[in-house]
Enzyme design. Structure first.
Site, short mmCIF file in Angstrom:
data_model
loop_
_atom_site.label_atom_id
_atom_site.label_comp_id
_atom_site.label_asym_id
_atom_site.label_seq_id
_atom_site.Cartn_x
_atom_site.Cartn_y
_atom_site.Cartn_z
N LYS A 202 15.51 21.71 36.67
CA LYS A 202 14.54 20.73 37.14
C LYS A 202 15.16 19.89 38.27
O LYS A 202 14.57 19.70 39.32
CB LYS A 202 14.14 19.85 35.95
CG LYS A 202 13.08 18.83 36.22
CD LYS A 202 12.66 18.17 34.90
CE LYS A 202 11.89 16.90 35.15
NZ LYS A 202 11.54 16.21 33.88
N GLU A 208 26.52 22.49 34.59
CA GLU A 208 26.68 23.81 33.97
C GLU A 208 25.91 24.87 34.75
O GLU A 208 26.42 25.96 35.05
CB GLU A 208 26.14 23.78 32.52
CG GLU A 208 26.93 22.90 31.56
CD GLU A 208 26.50 21.44 31.56
OE1 GLU A 208 25.79 21.02 32.52
OE2 GLU A 208 26.89 20.71 30.63
N GLY A 263 12.13 18.18 30.19
CA GLY A 263 12.88 19.45 30.10
C GLY A 263 12.58 20.23 28.83
O GLY A 263 12.27 21.42 28.88
N ARG A 264 12.65 19.55 27.68
CA ARG A 264 12.48 20.28 26.42
C ARG A 264 11.02 20.62 26.14
O ARG A 264 10.71 21.24 25.11
CB ARG A 264 13.11 19.49 25.27
CG ARG A 264 12.61 18.06 25.14
CD ARG A 264 13.51 17.25 24.22
NE ARG A 264 13.14 15.83 24.20
CZ ARG A 264 13.53 14.95 25.12
NH1 ARG A 264 14.26 15.32 26.14
NH2 ARG A 264 13.17 13.68 25.01
N GLU A 349 16.55 15.51 20.39
CA GLU A 349 16.64 14.84 21.68
C GLU A 349 15.45 13.89 21.85
O GLU A 349 15.53 12.91 22.57
CB GLU A 349 16.69 15.86 22.82
CG GLU A 349 17.34 15.30 24.07
CD GLU A 349 17.72 16.37 25.08
OE1 GLU A 349 18.93 16.50 25.37
OE2 GLU A 349 16.83 17.06 25.59
N HIS A 381 22.15 34.31 2.12
CA HIS A 381 23.50 34.81 1.79
C HIS A 381 24.59 33.91 2.35
O HIS A 381 25.74 34.31 2.42
CB HIS A 381 23.66 36.24 2.31
CG HIS A 381 22.74 37.19 1.60
ND1 HIS A 381 23.14 37.95 0.53
CD2 HIS A 381 21.42 37.44 1.78
CE1 HIS A 381 22.11 38.65 0.09
NE2 HIS A 381 21.05 38.36 0.83
N LYS A 509 28.40 12.68 30.08
CA LYS A 509 28.42 13.27 31.43
C LYS A 509 29.22 12.39 32.38
O LYS A 509 30.03 12.86 33.17
CB LYS A 509 27.00 13.37 32.00
CG LYS A 509 26.16 14.50 31.49
CD LYS A 509 24.91 14.60 32.38
CE LYS A 509 23.72 15.15 31.63
NZ LYS A 509 22.48 15.09 32.36
C1 G6Q Z 1 15.54 18.11 28.03
C2 G6Q Z 1 16.69 17.55 28.71
C3 G6Q Z 1 17.76 18.56 29.06
C4 G6Q Z 1 17.54 19.30 30.36
C5 G6Q Z 1 18.86 19.94 30.78
C6 G6Q Z 1 18.74 20.75 32.04
O1 G6Q Z 1 14.57 17.49 27.76
O2 G6Q Z 1 16.26 16.81 29.77
O3 G6Q Z 1 17.99 19.50 28.04
O4 G6Q Z 1 16.53 20.24 30.23
O5 G6Q Z 1 19.83 18.94 30.93
O6 G6Q Z 1 18.34 19.95 33.10
P1 G6Q Z 1 17.92 20.58 34.47
O7 G6Q Z 1 16.72 21.43 34.25
O8 G6Q Z 1 17.65 19.43 35.40
O9 G6Q Z 1 19.09 21.42 34.93
#
Ligand code: G6Q
Length: 544
Positions: A202, A208, A263-264, A349, A381, A509
């Site tokens: 986003k 990462e 994001g989620r 989250e 199990h 972070k």
């Molecule tokens: C979700 C969070 C988080 C996000 C990641 C990736 O609600 O905001 O999990 O999706 O940190 O972020 P980017 O899509 O900006 O790389």
């Protein structure tokens, strides 16, 4: 907040029910009829919970007291309910099937939602049909989604869940972890001439994802030896065109979304691009339709017949009134093997917070439980011992498919027998008399029975919900995910928290950004606590 009339009524209900065993509640033969409902082809059986009509009525009273119907309306209307980020929360617009405008800041967002969906559909058809070619003219065979968190867990979960619907000649991988081992493993399985990388971020600034993306880019250039070839093999999903361009991706091959998609909650947006490619636009559309059906149910069903509301209130009942700290997610549908991890993010989250909307500390109630779980039979199990005989109260959601997605249904009777038996055993347990009888039937001597008896008793009284559907289709999956999204929202309303920010991910972070140059220079430079300094020195001196 816990001195409100509804909360106090619930405290009284809990005290009344605390000593009543679930078995006794099942003396009522109508219990399944009374405590189950069906919506969007999913049955929710919530009869194996430690509640009765009076307790349930008190839970609905709490939802009313917290103005849940009004909050639902606010969210769907595009009001900026994510107030700490000043954003609307409109993942529901991404799957909206009606014709009304949905307005944010004076603009109807639906035309741009449909335009991106169309772009995704067209692009996916090019890849699926083989019209889209790599730099040497070969068709794409491998898809690599590079993203993390919300840009990884949703698409990966759905991709795995809809195994039977995937394009037979395409293979997909999801790379998320910063450890180079992850991308290295995936690149080993890729051919640069036939691989397509989707950089899903986003913000397009996530450490990462960018690290993995640059590693993939370099690997690709080592083979192609030509920067112009990048645009045939790299596309982006992002809200940040400038950074996408800087990476070298043609912005014609960028799929956008908006700040009102968290994001989620973003798998319904362009973040779903790998899904449109793997499953085809019709199946992706069916996923959206299933979610929309649950959205309509959530908005229109009365609280007492509203599945997300019921699921949310039952969760809260155990967290706040029975002092449970965890919630297990147990899918008896192998396709849903990544659902526990997906829901872990969605719930933890969103609701793992300690501040009310107005900034006051939450002093008098717990919020989100720890969400965890694993595919059903495997869990039996491994950790079910603790569910059956441990000391924790662990409410569990059993998610059960009547039919498998496999061609062959020959295992399914056993899968179903296990799923139902587990909920039954958790609920009823096995008391002393029954256990004695069992041991006698096994032919044990009286002395041996006395020796073993205490170890073989099951207390039962462990609550569970069962979500049952015929078979995991894209529609059902869409409805199921939307069900949990709305459940999370209902709980956030009752706890009076903002489910849609995630400030808790920031601090680590920031601290990593301070440590990174020191680790790169292999020298302790800043003032740190003794533990951090000690560990840094070990890294620099101890493991070179
Ligand atoms: C979700 C969070 C988080 C996000 C990641 C990736 O609600 O905001 O999990 O999706 O940190 O972020 P980017 O899509 O900006 O790389």
């Amino acid at each position: 907040m816990n001195n409100s009339p509804a909360w106090q009524a619930l405290t009284a209900q809990q005290q009344r029910l605390a000593s009543i065993h679930l078995r006794d509640l099942f003396a009522d033969e109508q219990r399944f009829q009374k405590f189950s409902l069906k919506a969007c082809d999913i049955v929710l059986d919530f009869s194996k919970n430690r509640l009765d009509e009076a307790a349930l009525a008190a839970l609905f009273a709490l939802a009313q007291e917290r103005h849940t119907p009004q909050w639902i309306a606010k969210q769907f209307s595009g009001e900026k309910i994510n107030h700490t980020e000043n954003r609307a929360v409109l993942h529901t617009a991404l799957r909206y099937q009606g014709q009304q405008p949905i307005v944010v800041d004076g603009e109807d967002v639906m035309p741009k939602v449909r335009a991106v969906l169309n772009h995704m559909g067209e692009f996916s058809e090019q890849v699926r049909s083989g019209q889209w070619r790599g730099y040497t003219g070969k068709r794409i065979k491998t898809l690599v989604n590079i993203g993390i968190g919300g840009s990884d867990l949703g698409p990966k979960m759905v991709d795995t869940a809809l195994e039977a619907y995937k394009h037979p000649q395409l293979q997909s991988f999801y790379v998320s972890n910063l450890d180079a081992l992850h991308i290295q493993q995936v690149l080993k399985a890729c051919d640069p001439e036939t691989s397509l990388f989707i950089i899903a971020s986003k913000t397009f600034s996530t450490q990462e994802t960018l690290t993995n993306a640059y590693t993939a880019r370099q690997w690709f250039l080592n083979h192609a030896q030509n920067e112009a070839a990048i645009e045939h093999h790299f596309v982006a999903v992002s809200t940040n065109a400038a950074l996408v361009e800087k990476f070298g991706i043609n912005t014609n091959n960028m799929f956008g979304f908006w700040d009102w998609v968290g994001g989620r909650y973003s798998l319904w947006s362009a973040i779903g691009l790998p899904l449109v490619i793997m499953l085809g636009r019709d199946n992706f559309h069916a996923l959206l339709k299933g979610a929309y059906a649950m959205d309509v149910h959530f908005q229109t069903a009365p609280l007492a017949r509203n599945m997300p509301v019921i699921l949310g209130l039952i969760g809260l009942w155990y967290d706040n009134f029975f002092n449970a700290s965890t919630q297990a997610i147990l899918p008896y549908d192998y396709a849903l093997q990544h659902l526990p991890a997906y829901l872990q993010q969605l719930e933890m989250e969103s609701n793992g917070k300690r501040t009310h909307r107005n900034g006051a500390s939450i002093a008098d109630m717990k919020t989100c439980p720890v969400i965890w779980g694993a595919a059903g039979n495997n869990g039996q199990h491994a950790f079910y011992q603790l569910l059956h005989q441990g000391q924790h109260l662990i409410p569990a959601d059993f998610i059960v498919a009547a039919q498998s997605q496999a061609d062959n249904q020959s295992h399914q009777a056993a899968v179903l027998a296990n799923a139902l038996a587990q909920t039954q055993a958790l609920m009823a347990g096995r008391n002393e008399a029954e256990t004695r009888q069992q041991l006698q039937a096994e032919g044990l001597s009286e002395a041996e029975i006395e020796h073993q008896l205490p170890h073989r008793i099951f207390a039962g009284n462990q609550p569970s919900n069962t979500l049952l559907y015929k078979k995991l289709t894209p529609e059902i999956l869409g409805s199921l995910i939307a069900l949990y999204e709305h459940k999370v929202f209902v709980q956030s309303v009752c706890w009076d928290i903002n489910a849609y920010d995630q400030w808790g991910v920031e601090l680590g972070k920031q601290m990593a950004a301070v440590l990174l140059p020191e680790i790169e220079a292999r020298q302790v430079q800043g003032q740190h606590d003794a533990s951090t300094t000690g560990l840094l020195k070990q890294i620099f001196n101890g493991y070179d």
